[in-house]
Design an enzyme around this catalytic site. Structure first.
Site, PDB file in Angstrom:
ATOM      1  N   ASP A  99       0.929  -1.114   0.094  1.00  0.00           N
ATOM      2  CA  ASP A  99       0.055   0.034   0.177  1.00  0.00           C
ATOM      3  C   ASP A  99       1.062   1.176   0.018  1.00  0.00           C
ATOM      4  O   ASP A  99       2.196   1.151   0.180  1.00  0.00           O
ATOM      5  CB  ASP A  99      -0.837   0.044   1.166  1.00  0.00           C
ATOM      6  CG  ASP A  99      -2.189   0.614   0.820  1.00  0.00           C
ATOM      7  OD1 ASP A  99      -2.150   1.805   0.299  1.00  0.00           O
ATOM      8  OD2 ASP A  99      -3.363  -0.157   1.000  1.00  0.00           O
ATOM      9  N   HIS A 125      -3.114   3.116  -4.744  1.00  0.00           N
ATOM     10  CA  HIS A 125      -2.405   2.618  -3.301  1.00  0.00           C
ATOM     11  C   HIS A 125      -0.944   2.055  -3.666  1.00  0.00           C
ATOM     12  O   HIS A 125      -0.317   0.923  -3.146  1.00  0.00           O
ATOM     13  CB  HIS A 125      -3.305   1.347  -2.698  1.00  0.00           C
ATOM     14  CG  HIS A 125      -4.426   1.894  -2.083  1.00  0.00           C
ATOM     15  ND1 HIS A 125      -4.647   2.460  -0.949  1.00  0.00           N
ATOM     16  CD2 HIS A 125      -5.609   1.818  -2.763  1.00  0.00           C
ATOM     17  CE1 HIS A 125      -5.858   2.472  -0.653  1.00  0.00           C
ATOM     18  NE2 HIS A 125      -6.625   2.307  -1.656  1.00  0.00           N
ATOM     19  N   ASP A 159      -8.787  -0.744  -6.163  1.00  0.00           N
ATOM     20  CA  ASP A 159      -9.603  -0.054  -5.173  1.00  0.00           C
ATOM     21  C   ASP A 159      -9.001   1.680  -5.260  1.00  0.00           C
ATOM     22  O   ASP A 159      -7.746   1.653  -5.357  1.00  0.00           O
ATOM     23  CB  ASP A 159      -9.773  -0.421  -3.847  1.00  0.00           C
ATOM     24  CG  ASP A 159      -8.440  -0.503  -3.024  1.00  0.00           C
ATOM     25  OD1 ASP A 159      -7.689  -0.992  -3.712  1.00  0.00           O
ATOM     26  OD2 ASP A 159      -8.368  -0.309  -1.915  1.00  0.00           O
ATOM     27  N   GLU A 160      -9.772   2.409  -5.024  1.00  0.00           N
ATOM     28  CA  GLU A 160      -9.342   3.819  -4.769  1.00  0.00           C
ATOM     29  C   GLU A 160      -8.380   4.474  -5.531  1.00  0.00           C
ATOM     30  O   GLU A 160      -7.336   4.578  -4.828  1.00  0.00           O
ATOM     31  CB  GLU A 160      -9.299   3.819  -3.394  1.00  0.00           C
ATOM     32  CG  GLU A 160     -10.511   3.567  -2.238  1.00  0.00           C
ATOM     33  CD  GLU A 160     -10.171   3.398  -1.017  1.00  0.00           C
ATOM     34  OE1 GLU A 160     -10.904   4.193  -0.049  1.00  0.00           O
ATOM     35  OE2 GLU A 160      -8.986   3.101  -0.673  1.00  0.00           O
ATOM     36  N   TRP A 215      -8.373  -3.509   8.556  1.00  0.00           N
ATOM     37  CA  TRP A 215      -7.318  -2.312   8.190  1.00  0.00           C
ATOM     38  C   TRP A 215      -6.739  -1.719   9.282  1.00  0.00           C
ATOM     39  O   TRP A 215      -7.460  -1.463  10.339  1.00  0.00           O
ATOM     40  CB  TRP A 215      -8.269  -1.276   7.134  1.00  0.00           C
ATOM     41  CG  TRP A 215      -8.773  -2.095   6.057  1.00  0.00           C
ATOM     42  CD1 TRP A 215     -10.248  -2.198   6.060  1.00  0.00           C
ATOM     43  CD2 TRP A 215      -8.420  -2.336   4.724  1.00  0.00           C
ATOM     44  NE1 TRP A 215     -10.517  -2.903   4.772  1.00  0.00           N
ATOM     45  CE2 TRP A 215      -9.324  -2.890   4.208  1.00  0.00           C
ATOM     46  CE3 TRP A 215      -7.122  -2.256   4.322  1.00  0.00           C
ATOM     47  CZ2 TRP A 215      -9.233  -3.448   2.716  1.00  0.00           C
ATOM     48  CZ3 TRP A 215      -6.785  -2.846   3.015  1.00  0.00           C
ATOM     49  CH2 TRP A 215      -7.926  -3.389   2.545  1.00  0.00           C
ATOM     50  N   GLU A 275      -4.818   1.084   9.896  1.00  0.00           N
ATOM     51  CA  GLU A 275      -4.419   2.477  10.234  1.00  0.00           C
ATOM     52  C   GLU A 275      -4.348   2.790  11.887  1.00  0.00           C
ATOM     53  O   GLU A 275      -3.339   3.257  12.295  1.00  0.00           O
ATOM     54  CB  GLU A 275      -5.393   3.389   9.712  1.00  0.00           C
ATOM     55  CG  GLU A 275      -5.034   3.372   8.208  1.00  0.00           C
ATOM     56  CD  GLU A 275      -6.164   2.792   7.283  1.00  0.00           C
ATOM     57  OE1 GLU A 275      -6.669   1.544   7.930  1.00  0.00           O
ATOM     58  OE2 GLU A 275      -6.632   2.610   6.096  1.00  0.00           O
TER      59      GLU A 275
HETATM   60  C1  ACM Z   1     -10.993  -0.773   0.717  1.00  0.00           C
HETATM   61  O1  ACM Z   1     -11.369  -0.704   1.727  1.00  0.00           O
HETATM   62  N1  ACM Z   1     -10.291   0.228   0.126  1.00  0.00           N
HETATM   63  C2  ACM Z   1     -11.043  -2.077   0.002  1.00  0.00           C
END
Ligand code: ACM
Length: 547
Positions: free
Chosen positions: A183, A254, A320-321, A462, A464
Site C-alpha cells: 500500500d 495505493h 480500489d480507490e 485495516w 491504520e
Molecule cells: C478498501 O477498503 N479500500 C478495499
C-alpha cells in the site's frame, strides 16, 4: 445446543442419553490415525498434548481418538464436513472427515468440547479429568470462502503474530487469510529482482496517530517486511491448518511505497516522483502508477515471484480507490488513452486489470479485485471482493462473476464496536458483536443462479489505527467469533437469528479466548489499559446505509 457451546455452531449436535460414565481423555488415551489423517493427528498431539500433558501415543482401541477420512461423510457433508461422536463403542472419540480439511475442523470441535483449558499451552490443573459430553456432531460449512483480510502495510504484523492469527482463524474454522501486502504506507514482501521495494518501500519515518484528521504523530520510524522464507513459512503453516493465503499486490492505486522505491513507476511528467517518500498518513493517495508497458513488465516481475511463493488459485490485485487526477493531467497518460483506444481514464484502469487477468489466467491462476474493477468493464473470469456495500457484488454475481462479500458497512473490523466515549480510536460505523452476528452474506433479491456465485464472505482488518497486536486483538475479537458463525453455520435469516443464544455461548468462548491470550474487547467495554485517551477518532456516523 446443550452443554457443548460450540462456536461456530455445528449443523447438528445430538447430545446422548444417560449411559453410565462419561467419555473422557486420560493416560490411556491413544491416537488411532487412519490413512490421510496424519497431519491432523500431529496437530492434535501437539496442541492437546501440551494442554493436557497426556502422552497421546499411537494406538487403536476403546480409549482411542479415532481419525478417519470417510467417503460416506464426504458424500453427505463434502470435503470440509465431518462427523464427531463420543458415542461409538469402539473408540472414546471418533472423527470422520469428508476430507483432510473436514477432519481438521472436527479436531477443532474436539478441542472446544474439552473445555477452555484445552486452549492453554501447558496443563494448569495437573491430574485434571478431561471429560467430554456424550454427543454426536454432524457439521459442514455454509461457505467455501471464510476469510479474514489483514492489512500488514499500514502497520506491519510480525511473522510470529501472523502465525498466531492463523491459529486463531483455524480455531474459528476460517480458511482464507487475505494478506494485504502492499500500500502507500509500506511494501511488505521481499521481491528479489527489485530490492528497493523493501529496502526503501518497507520503511516510513513517522506515522499518523489515530484518524487522519488527528494532529498527532508518532515519530518512531515504522516498517518491516517478510522475506521469501518468511512467506514460505506462513503459507506452509496456513496449509497445515487448511487455510489458504491469498496475496494482494494493490495496483494501480495505493502504490506510493512502490513509487518511492522506483520513481519511474509514477506519473513523473506531472509530479516529482523522485521526491516522494513512503506515505506517513492515511486516506486515498493521488500518486498512482503510470500506464506504461514498463510498469506492466515491472509488476509481471513482482507477480512472478508472488506466484512462486503462494499456491493460491486466487491472486488479489487490488484495483480500489485509484484517483484519476494524475492521468487526467498527464500528457503521457492521455497519449496512452488514445494509443490504446480505451476512451478515458476509467479505460486505463480496466486496461491494467484486464492485462493482469489474462496474465494470471495464462498461468492457471484467477484474478480477484475490489469492486472498483467493475468500472469500465470486468475481465472475464475475474472475481470481486465487494467492499463498498452489496451493490458491486450483486452486479458482479448477476453477470456471472464469483464474489466474496465483505461490505464495509457490516464487516470492516477497524470500525468501532460501540458508540460509547471510551471506545479506542473510534472510526467508522458502529458495528457491535450482535450486528456482525446479523450480517447476511447473500443479499435478499439475488437470483438463485447469482447466489451460487457468492463464494463466501470475509471480514477486513485495516490497521491504520491498530499499531500493535493488542489493538488488532481488540478490534478483531470477539467480533470474529460472530463472523465465523455467519460464514460457517447454517443460520436462519438475520431477523430470525438467535442472538441471545449466541451471546450465551460466547460466555464459554470468552474463556477459550482468555486461555489463548487474546486481548478482546470485554462485553462491558474497554479496560482502562485498552482506552486510548487523546487519540482522535471521527464523530459517530449515522446508522450504516445498507447498500
Ligand atoms: C478498501 O477498503 N479500500 C478495499
Amino acid at each position: 445446543m446443550t452443554d457443548t457451546d460450540l462456536i461456530p455452531a455445528p449443523l447438528t449436535a445430538r447430545t446422548g442419553g444417560d449411559a453410565p460414565g462419561r467419555p473422557s481423555l486420560d493416560e490411556r488415551t491413544t491416537l488411532d490415525a487412519g490413512p490421510g489423517t496424519e497431519a491432523t493427528a500431529r496437530w492434535l498431539r501437539s496442541v492437546l498434548g501440551a494442554a493436557t500433558g497426556l502422552p497421546l501415543a499411537d494406538g487403536a482401541g476403546p480409549h482411542a481418538v479415532r481419525l478417519r477420512i470417510s467417503p460416506e461423510t464426504a458424500r453427505e457433508h463434502g470435503p470440509e464436513g465431518y462427523r464427531l461422536s463420543t458415542e461409538d463403542p469402539e473408540a472414546a472419540v471418533t472423527i470422520d472427515g469428508g476430507g483432510p480439511a473436514g477432519l481438521f475442523w472436527g479436531a477443532q470441535t474436539l478441542r472446544q468440547l474439552l473445555g477452555p483449558d484445552a486452549f492453554r499451552r501447558a496443563p494448569v490443573r495437573p491430574g485434571a479429568e478431561w471429560d467430554l459430553p456424550r454427543v454426536t456432531v454432524a457439521d459442514r460449512p455454509r461457505f467455501g470462502w471464510r476469510g479474514l483480510l489483514l492489512d500488514v502495510s499500514r502497520h506491519f504484523t510480525a511473522k510470529e503474530d501472523v502465525l498466531r492469527l492463523l491459529d486463531l482463524m483455524a480455531a474459528h474454522k476460517l480458511n482464507v487469510l487475505h494478506l494485504h501486502l502492499t500500500d502507500d504506507q509500506g511494501w511488505r514482501i521481499e521481491i528479489e529482482r527489485y530490492p528497493r521495494l523493501t529496502g526503501v518501500g518497507a520503511w516510513r519515518s513517522r506515522s499518523k496517530q489515530g484518524h487522519r484528521a488527528s494532529p498527532l504523530w508518532d515519530d518512531t520510524p515504522h516498517g518491516g517486511f517478510y522475506t521469501r522464507d518468511d512467506i514460505r513459512e506462513i503459507v506452509a503453516y496456513a496449509a497445515e491448518r487448511h487455510v489458504t493465503v491469498v496475496p494482494e499486490i494493490d495496483l494501480p492505486g495505493h502504490s506510493q511505497a512502490a513509487i518511492a522505491a522506483y520513481p519511474w513507476l509514477g506519473n513523473a511528467d506531472v509530479v516529482d516522483t523522485a521526491a516522494l517518500t513512503v506515505w506517513d498518513t492515511w486516506g486515498v493517495n493521488p500518486n498512482v502508477l503510470a500506464p506504461t508497458e514498463e510498469v506492466l513488465r515491472f509488476y509481471e516481475g513482482v507477480l512472478e515471484e508472488v506466484l512462486e511463493l503462494f499456491p493460491s488459485t486466487f491472486v488479489h490485485v487490488g484495483g480500489d480507490e485509484c484517483p484519476k487526477d494524475q492521468w487526467k493531467e498527464s500528457p503521457a497518460a492521455q497519449a496512452r488513452i488514445a494509443e490504446l483506444g480505451v476512451g478515458d481514464e476509467d479505460g486505463l484502469q480496466s486496461w491494467f486489470i484486464r492485462h493482469f487477468d489474462r496474465w494470471l489466467a495464462d498461468r492457471g491462476r484467477r484474478l480477484i479485485g475490489w469492486d472498483e474493477i467493475l468500472e469500465g468493464g470486468l475481465a472475464e473470469g475475474a472475481a470481486v471482493s465487494s467492499w463498498r456495500g452489496y451493490r458491486g457484488g450483486i452486479a458482479a454475481a448477476e453477470a456471472g462473476h464469483d464474489v466474496v462479500m465483505c461490505p464495509e458497512q457490516q464487516v470492516y473490523l477497524d470500525h468501532r464496536q460501540d458508540g460509547g466515549p471510551d471506545e479506542p480510536v473510534p472510526i467508522g460505523f458502529v458495528r457491535t458483536l450482535s450486528d456482525v452476528y446479523r450480517f447476511e452474506p447473500v443479499p435478499p433479491g439475488l437470483s438463485e443462479a447469482a447466489a451460487r456465485h457468492v463464494l463466501g464472505t470475509q471480514a477486513n482488518v485495516w490497521t491504520e489505527v491498530m499499531e500493535n497486536r493488542d489493538r488488532v486483538d481488540y478490534q478483531v475479537f470477539p467480533r470474529l467469533a460472530a463472523f465465523a458463525e455467519v460464514a460457517w453455520s447454517a443460520l436462519p435469516a438475520p431477523g430470525d437469528r438467535d442472538t441471545e443464544g449466541f451471546l450465551r455461548r460466547m460466555e464459554t468462548h470468552y474463556r477459550r479466548l482468555d486461555a489463548l491470550g487474546v486481548a478482546y474487547r470485554p462485553p462491558a467495554g474497554p479496560t482502562p489499559g485498552q482506552r486510548r485517551p487523546g487519540l482522535l477518532g471521527r464523530p459517530i456516523d449515522g446508522p450504516p446505509p445498507i447498500v
